[in-house]
Design an enzyme around this catalytic site. Sequence first.
Site, mmCIF file in Angstrom:
data_model
loop_
_atom_site.group_PDB
_atom_site.id
_atom_site.type_symbol
_atom_site.label_atom_id
_atom_site.label_comp_id
_atom_site.label_asym_id
_atom_site.label_seq_id
_atom_site.Cartn_x
_atom_site.Cartn_y
_atom_site.Cartn_z
ATOM 1 N N ASP A 228 -6.410 -6.927 3.970
ATOM 2 C CA ASP A 228 -7.463 -6.433 3.080
ATOM 3 C C ASP A 228 -8.246 -7.609 2.512
ATOM 4 O O ASP A 228 -9.476 -7.625 2.529
ATOM 5 C CB ASP A 228 -6.830 -5.610 1.950
ATOM 6 C CG ASP A 228 -7.870 -5.154 0.949
ATOM 7 O OD1 ASP A 228 -8.911 -4.636 1.388
ATOM 8 O OD2 ASP A 228 -7.644 -5.325 -0.269
ATOM 9 N N LYS B 176 3.114 -15.178 4.936
ATOM 10 C CA LYS B 176 3.511 -16.139 3.901
ATOM 11 C C LYS B 176 5.029 -16.277 3.978
ATOM 12 O O LYS B 176 5.765 -15.890 3.065
ATOM 13 C CB LYS B 176 3.034 -15.621 2.527
ATOM 14 C CG LYS B 176 3.187 -16.586 1.386
ATOM 15 C CD LYS B 176 2.152 -17.697 1.352
ATOM 16 C CE LYS B 176 2.421 -18.634 0.218
ATOM 17 N NZ LYS B 176 1.562 -19.840 0.230
ATOM 18 N N ASP C 39 -2.842 -18.600 2.778
ATOM 19 C CA ASP C 39 -3.719 -19.471 1.973
ATOM 20 C C ASP C 39 -4.430 -20.477 2.883
ATOM 21 O O ASP C 39 -5.646 -20.686 2.779
ATOM 22 C CB ASP C 39 -2.929 -20.168 0.840
ATOM 23 C CG ASP C 39 -1.585 -20.740 1.289
ATOM 24 O OD1 ASP C 39 -1.178 -20.500 2.447
ATOM 25 O OD2 ASP C 39 -0.942 -21.444 0.479
ATOM 26 N N ASP D 68 -12.436 -9.330 3.565
ATOM 27 C CA ASP D 68 -13.624 -9.465 2.717
ATOM 28 C C ASP D 68 -14.204 -10.873 2.868
ATOM 29 O O ASP D 68 -15.419 -11.055 2.965
ATOM 30 C CB ASP D 68 -13.306 -9.176 1.241
ATOM 31 C CG ASP D 68 -13.668 -7.745 0.846
ATOM 32 O OD1 ASP D 68 -13.484 -6.832 1.690
ATOM 33 O OD2 ASP D 68 -14.128 -7.540 -0.299
ATOM 34 N N TYR E 130 0.807 -1.224 0.000
ATOM 35 C CA TYR E 130 0.000 0.000 0.000
ATOM 36 C C TYR E 130 0.840 1.274 0.000
ATOM 37 O O TYR E 130 0.294 2.359 -0.141
ATOM 38 C CB TYR E 130 -0.926 0.019 1.217
ATOM 39 C CG TYR E 130 -2.173 -0.803 0.997
ATOM 40 C CD1 TYR E 130 -2.127 -2.188 1.093
ATOM 41 C CD2 TYR E 130 -3.381 -0.202 0.678
ATOM 42 C CE1 TYR E 130 -3.259 -2.949 0.882
ATOM 43 C CE2 TYR E 130 -4.521 -0.951 0.462
ATOM 44 C CZ TYR E 130 -4.453 -2.326 0.563
ATOM 45 O OH TYR E 130 -5.574 -3.067 0.347
HETATM 46 C C1 IPM Z 1 -10.663 -1.517 2.499
HETATM 47 C C2 IPM Z 1 -10.709 -1.115 1.048
HETATM 48 C C3 IPM Z 1 -9.522 -0.203 0.740
HETATM 49 C C4 IPM Z 1 -8.269 -0.987 1.024
HETATM 50 C C5 IPM Z 1 -9.515 0.361 -0.694
HETATM 51 C C6 IPM Z 1 -10.792 1.117 -1.021
HETATM 52 C C7 IPM Z 1 -8.313 1.233 -0.954
HETATM 53 O O1 IPM Z 1 -10.741 -2.215 0.227
HETATM 54 O O2 IPM Z 1 -10.764 -0.620 3.358
HETATM 55 O O3 IPM Z 1 -10.539 -2.701 2.780
HETATM 56 O O4 IPM Z 1 -7.771 -1.713 0.145
HETATM 57 O O5 IPM Z 1 -7.761 -0.875 2.140
HETATM 58 MN MN MN Z 2 -10.820 -4.089 1.299
#
Ligand code: IPM
Ligand code: MN
Length: 358
Positions: A249, A192, A225, A253, A140
């Site tokens: 990140d 990893k 993984d 999700d 990042y």
């Molecule tokens: C999150 C989002 C951000 C990230 C994006 C929008 C830059 O996906 O907050 O998880 O990758 O951190």
């Molecule tokens: Mn994200």
Amino acid sequence: MSTSKNTKIAVIGGDGTGPEVAAEAIKVLEAVASLEGFGYELEHLDFGGERYLRTGETLPEGAMDDLRRVDAIFLGAVGHPDVPPGILEKGLLLELRFQLDQYINLRPVKLFPGVETPLAGKGPDDIDFVVVRENTEDMYCGTGGFLKKGTPDEVAIQSAVYTRKGCERCIRWAFEYTRRRDRGKMLTLVAKTNVLTFGHDLWWRTFQEVATEYPDIKPDYNHVDACCMWMVKNPEYFDVIVTTNMFGDIITDLAGILQGGMGVAAGGNLNPDPGGTSMFEPMGGSAPKYTGQNVINPIAAINAMAMLLEHTGHDSAATRVMSAVTHVTGTKMKSQAAGRMGYSTTQIGDLVVEALNQ
Ligand code: IPM
Ligand code: MN
């Protein structure tokens, strides 16, 4: 943090459905503040895609200095269909995280009663862990470049940067957090090390060293993984996970859908140092196709507000909001998906406000 003075909150509604969900979170804040008897001040900021398209700027001059002075920031969403990818993400969201040195991204993963998870045979007792994501380094950091761009010989480099200071402060904070949390007292490092033999070796060595200071916490390790596989197969295994920015990140999700989806998942970008400014946000994004329809789920934003309240010293208000949310998700809502909730966005906000009195 003192609760005798007004809590100053900067609100960045942002793009798409961001302002709609932020409005419901503020509705809940207003109600809980009056029930609990504390004062607050809001400063609304119009940062986001619309402002960028109008003025060409993502964060105006001096904005960062103003933001350093508030007690917390509430962010709705960032991402506009007419703005090329990366501009708002890097110019606004990541800029705020980096400039304010919000080095922890705290993402609780909790399945509320009555909320559907895609995992067969798993319930609220099984899905209750926390991801501590490093929030200022890794891929990042924007280090990289092109060579011979646009030619057949093109080279693109994007570096992952890890520092001893950066990983140590995150790992130490995660151990402290695991100690405070009333669950399994286990901290799993997710990395990893078998491939990233420089950067993740630094994380591994630092983790081992810091672990010796916390003999009451079980140090644990998963390759990223395998972690994804275990999260689906045995989510009850996890207590607290600490991980690098990019892996954090991605796995949050996956974790988000286990807890009912992006309509529920919230996070805090924390600068835990004295005087640091932290920022709270729903994880869902700006969802352009649902904008203005009053169908998006505001629960994640309300959860983010509860995290903000806890962080600013309003613990009982935070607990009250969380139990109201649990009541509404458990006994009222048909689904956590946009447009299928059985209620509109504003009605969900009203239901949570109503439930605060129980
Ligand atoms: C999150 C989002 C951000 C990230 C994006 C929008 C830059 O996906 O907050 O998880 O990758 O951190
Ligand atoms: Mn994200």
